[in-house]
Design an enzyme around this catalytic site. Structure first.
Site, PDB file in Angstrom:
ATOM      1  N   SER A   9      27.479  28.666 -93.617  1.00 22.09           N
ATOM      2  CA  SER A   9      28.095  29.233 -92.410  1.00 22.09           C
ATOM      3  C   SER A   9      27.002  29.559 -91.410  1.00 22.09           C
ATOM      4  O   SER A   9      26.300  30.569 -91.545  1.00 22.09           O
ATOM      5  CB  SER A   9      28.864  30.501 -92.787  1.00 22.09           C
ATOM      6  OG  SER A   9      29.360  31.095 -91.611  1.00 22.09           O
ATOM      7  N   HIS A  34      28.709  24.359 -91.417  1.00 24.72           N
ATOM      8  CA  HIS A  34      29.956  25.000 -90.957  1.00 24.72           C
ATOM      9  C   HIS A  34      29.664  25.864 -89.744  1.00 24.72           C
ATOM     10  O   HIS A  34      28.874  26.807 -89.817  1.00 24.72           O
ATOM     11  CB  HIS A  34      30.530  25.861 -92.100  1.00 24.72           C
ATOM     12  CG  HIS A  34      31.808  26.552 -91.750  1.00 24.72           C
ATOM     13  ND1 HIS A  34      33.021  25.896 -91.665  1.00 24.72           N
ATOM     14  CD2 HIS A  34      32.070  27.853 -91.447  1.00 24.72           C
ATOM     15  CE1 HIS A  34      33.969  26.763 -91.343  1.00 24.72           C
ATOM     16  NE2 HIS A  34      33.420  27.950 -91.203  1.00 24.72           N
ATOM     17  N   ASP A  36      31.149  28.326 -86.931  1.00 24.04           N
ATOM     18  CA  ASP A  36      32.270  29.182 -86.513  1.00 24.04           C
ATOM     19  C   ASP A  36      32.222  29.407 -85.013  1.00 24.04           C
ATOM     20  O   ASP A  36      31.272  30.009 -84.509  1.00 24.04           O
ATOM     21  CB  ASP A  36      32.195  30.526 -87.239  1.00 24.04           C
ATOM     22  CG  ASP A  36      32.588  30.385 -88.691  1.00 24.04           C
ATOM     23  OD1 ASP A  36      31.858  30.863 -89.559  1.00 24.04           O
ATOM     24  OD2 ASP A  36      33.636  29.766 -88.951  1.00 24.04           O
ATOM     25  N   MET A  38      34.016  31.212 -81.949  1.00 26.43           N
ATOM     26  CA  MET A  38      34.955  32.312 -81.722  1.00 26.43           C
ATOM     27  C   MET A  38      34.975  32.676 -80.231  1.00 26.43           C
ATOM     28  O   MET A  38      33.923  32.695 -79.586  1.00 26.43           O
ATOM     29  CB  MET A  38      34.528  33.529 -82.553  1.00 26.43           C
ATOM     30  CG  MET A  38      34.419  33.224 -84.042  1.00 26.43           C
ATOM     31  SD  MET A  38      33.925  34.694 -84.958  1.00 26.43           S
ATOM     32  CE  MET A  38      33.626  33.967 -86.584  1.00 26.43           C
ATOM     33  N   HIS A  67      34.724  25.138 -86.736  1.00 27.54           N
ATOM     34  CA  HIS A  67      35.908  25.939 -87.099  1.00 27.54           C
ATOM     35  C   HIS A  67      36.313  26.682 -85.843  1.00 27.54           C
ATOM     36  O   HIS A  67      35.704  27.687 -85.485  1.00 27.54           O
ATOM     37  CB  HIS A  67      35.521  26.877 -88.243  1.00 27.54           C
ATOM     38  CG  HIS A  67      36.598  27.837 -88.642  1.00 27.54           C
ATOM     39  ND1 HIS A  67      36.364  28.886 -89.506  1.00 27.54           N
ATOM     40  CD2 HIS A  67      37.912  27.918 -88.316  1.00 27.54           C
ATOM     41  CE1 HIS A  67      37.477  29.558 -89.697  1.00 27.54           C
ATOM     42  NE2 HIS A  67      38.440  28.989 -88.987  1.00 27.54           N
ATOM     43  N   MET A  69      38.028  29.062 -83.866  1.00 24.94           N
ATOM     44  CA  MET A  69      38.813  30.292 -83.855  1.00 24.94           C
ATOM     45  C   MET A  69      38.950  30.716 -82.391  1.00 24.94           C
ATOM     46  O   MET A  69      38.355  31.700 -81.926  1.00 24.94           O
ATOM     47  CB  MET A  69      38.125  31.375 -84.705  1.00 24.94           C
ATOM     48  CG  MET A  69      38.195  31.061 -86.197  1.00 24.94           C
ATOM     49  SD  MET A  69      37.174  32.129 -87.220  1.00 24.94           S
ATOM     50  CE  MET A  69      35.662  31.165 -87.213  1.00 24.94           C
ATOM     51  N   MET A 138      41.446  30.747 -95.164  1.00 22.46           N
ATOM     52  CA  MET A 138      40.654  31.943 -94.862  1.00 22.46           C
ATOM     53  C   MET A 138      40.966  32.982 -95.930  1.00 22.46           C
ATOM     54  O   MET A 138      42.129  33.370 -96.112  1.00 22.46           O
ATOM     55  CB  MET A 138      41.030  32.491 -93.486  1.00 22.46           C
ATOM     56  CG  MET A 138      40.668  31.600 -92.308  1.00 22.46           C
ATOM     57  SD  MET A 138      38.932  31.153 -92.239  1.00 22.46           S
ATOM     58  CE  MET A 138      38.176  32.753 -92.087  1.00 22.46           C
ATOM     59  N   ASP A 174      37.067  29.678 -97.093  1.00 26.82           N
ATOM     60  CA  ASP A 174      36.186  30.284 -96.102  1.00 26.82           C
ATOM     61  C   ASP A 174      36.375  31.803 -96.097  1.00 26.82           C
ATOM     62  O   ASP A 174      37.383  32.317 -95.659  1.00 26.82           O
ATOM     63  CB  ASP A 174      36.528  29.720 -94.707  1.00 26.82           C
ATOM     64  CG  ASP A 174      35.578  30.232 -93.643  1.00 26.82           C
ATOM     65  OD1 ASP A 174      35.713  29.796 -92.480  1.00 26.82           O
ATOM     66  OD2 ASP A 174      34.703  31.075 -93.964  1.00 26.82           O
TER      67      ASP A 174
HETATM   68  C1  DX5 Z   1      34.403  34.427 -91.458  1.00 29.54           C
HETATM   69  C2  DX5 Z   1      33.426  33.312 -91.341  1.00 29.54           C
HETATM   70  C3  DX5 Z   1      32.563  32.852 -92.454  1.00 29.54           C
HETATM   71  C4  DX5 Z   1      32.317  33.626 -93.689  1.00 29.54           C
HETATM   72  C5  DX5 Z   1      30.913  34.194 -93.809  1.00 29.54           C
HETATM   73  O1  DX5 Z   1      35.132  34.468 -90.249  1.00 29.54           O
HETATM   74  O2  DX5 Z   1      34.203  32.158 -91.052  1.00 29.54           O
HETATM   75  O3  DX5 Z   1      31.365  32.539 -91.854  1.00 29.54           O
HETATM   76  O4  DX5 Z   1      33.171  34.686 -93.904  1.00 29.54           O
HETATM   77  O5  DX5 Z   1      30.607  34.312 -95.170  1.00 29.54           O
HETATM   78  P1  DX5 Z   1      30.642  35.708 -95.954  1.00 29.54           P
HETATM   79  O6  DX5 Z   1      32.057  36.172 -95.879  1.00 29.54           O
HETATM   80  O7  DX5 Z   1      30.207  35.321 -97.363  1.00 29.54           O
HETATM   81  O8  DX5 Z   1      29.665  36.636 -95.301  1.00 29.54           O
HETATM   82 ZN    ZN Z   2      34.625  29.588 -90.701  1.00 22.77          ZN
END
Ligand code: DX5
Ligand code: ZN
Length: 217
Positions: A9, A34, A36, A38, A67, A69, A138, A174
């Site tokens: 991530s 990956h 994210d 947002m 991803h 969001m 999720m 995820d």
């Molecule tokens: C949550 C994110 C992820 C993930 C991160 O919105 O999409 O990046 O939760 O990993 P953790 O939860 O292990 O810190």
């Molecule tokens: Zn994600």
């Protein structure tokens, strides 16, 4: 665990040395980067952007996913494809015309993914599954790393596993994917895991060693 997809991530990476992080993760044997994205509206956070995708794309030949969001991703999907993403996940909760957007991703010859929040049912996405190369569950409320795994999502995951043969998608988890979660859910039939602070980042071990340990779970 050789055939399990490990997806770092990248919101958890150290942005003071992003290129080095990408190269070390690539050499450590990760499978999909990956990313994210947002918008501060669909989720209460703002993270990565187009420039980050371009930097990741420039520094690895491995798959890169986005991803999304974000609200109304339909008219933004092309930005991320043009920046180098191979896989685009959209949330059905954020899009009025989900099938149309998934079809557009495939028309661009990219992999289409659906990501669903903890409170979204499998039944509500069943009609879209034939368009999905990936389905992302999720297991935390989206937006932040470092949260607690939401146990009731396991029921949804097993439903999705039973439908895998029929539709052919891969199941990616995820959220709070710790080594014990990875072991349990891969035995159930999940195909891949987003690795954040629960398994990979902010540890006092090199990425290569962590990935090796995860492969040998
Ligand atoms: C949550 C994110 C992820 C993930 C991160 O919105 O999409 O990046 O939760 O990993 P953790 O939860 O292990 O810190
Ligand atoms: Zn994600």
């Amino acid at each position: 665990m050789d055939n399990i997809l490990f997806c770092p991530s990248m919101m958890c990476a150290d942005y003071g040395k992003l290129e080095q992080e990408i190269k070390q993760l690539d050499e450590a044997g990760v499978d999909i980067f990956h990313c994210d994205i947002m918008d501060g509206s669909f989720v209460p956070n703002i993270t990565m952007g187009i420039m980050d995708i371009k930097t990741i794309r420039k520094n690895t030949n491995k798959l890169v996913d986005c991803h999304l969001m974000i609200e109304n991703p339909a008219n933004k999907v092309d930005w991320f494809i043009d920046a180098g993403a191979d896989i685009i996940y959209i949330h059905p909760e954020s899009e009025r015309y989900v099938v149309k957007t998934l079809a557009h991703i495939k028309e661009r010859n990219k992999y289409a993914g659906l990501a669903i929040n903890p409170d979204t049912s499998i039944e509500s996405i069943e009609e879209m599954l034939n368009l999905c190369d990936y389905v992302m569950i999720m297991t935390v409320n989206p937006g932040f790393a470092g949260q607690k795994f939401i146990e009731f999502t396991k029921k949804k995951i097993s439903k999705l596993i039973h439908m895998k043969e029929e539709y052919g998608y891969k199941i990616i988890i995820d959220g709070a994917c710790s080594p014990s979660v990875i072991k349990e859910l891969s035995c159930m039939g999940c195909d891949g895991f987003v690795l954040g602070t629960s398994a990979l980042f902010n540890k006092d071990k090199p990425y290569r060693q962590i990935i090796l340990e995860l492969r040998n779970l």
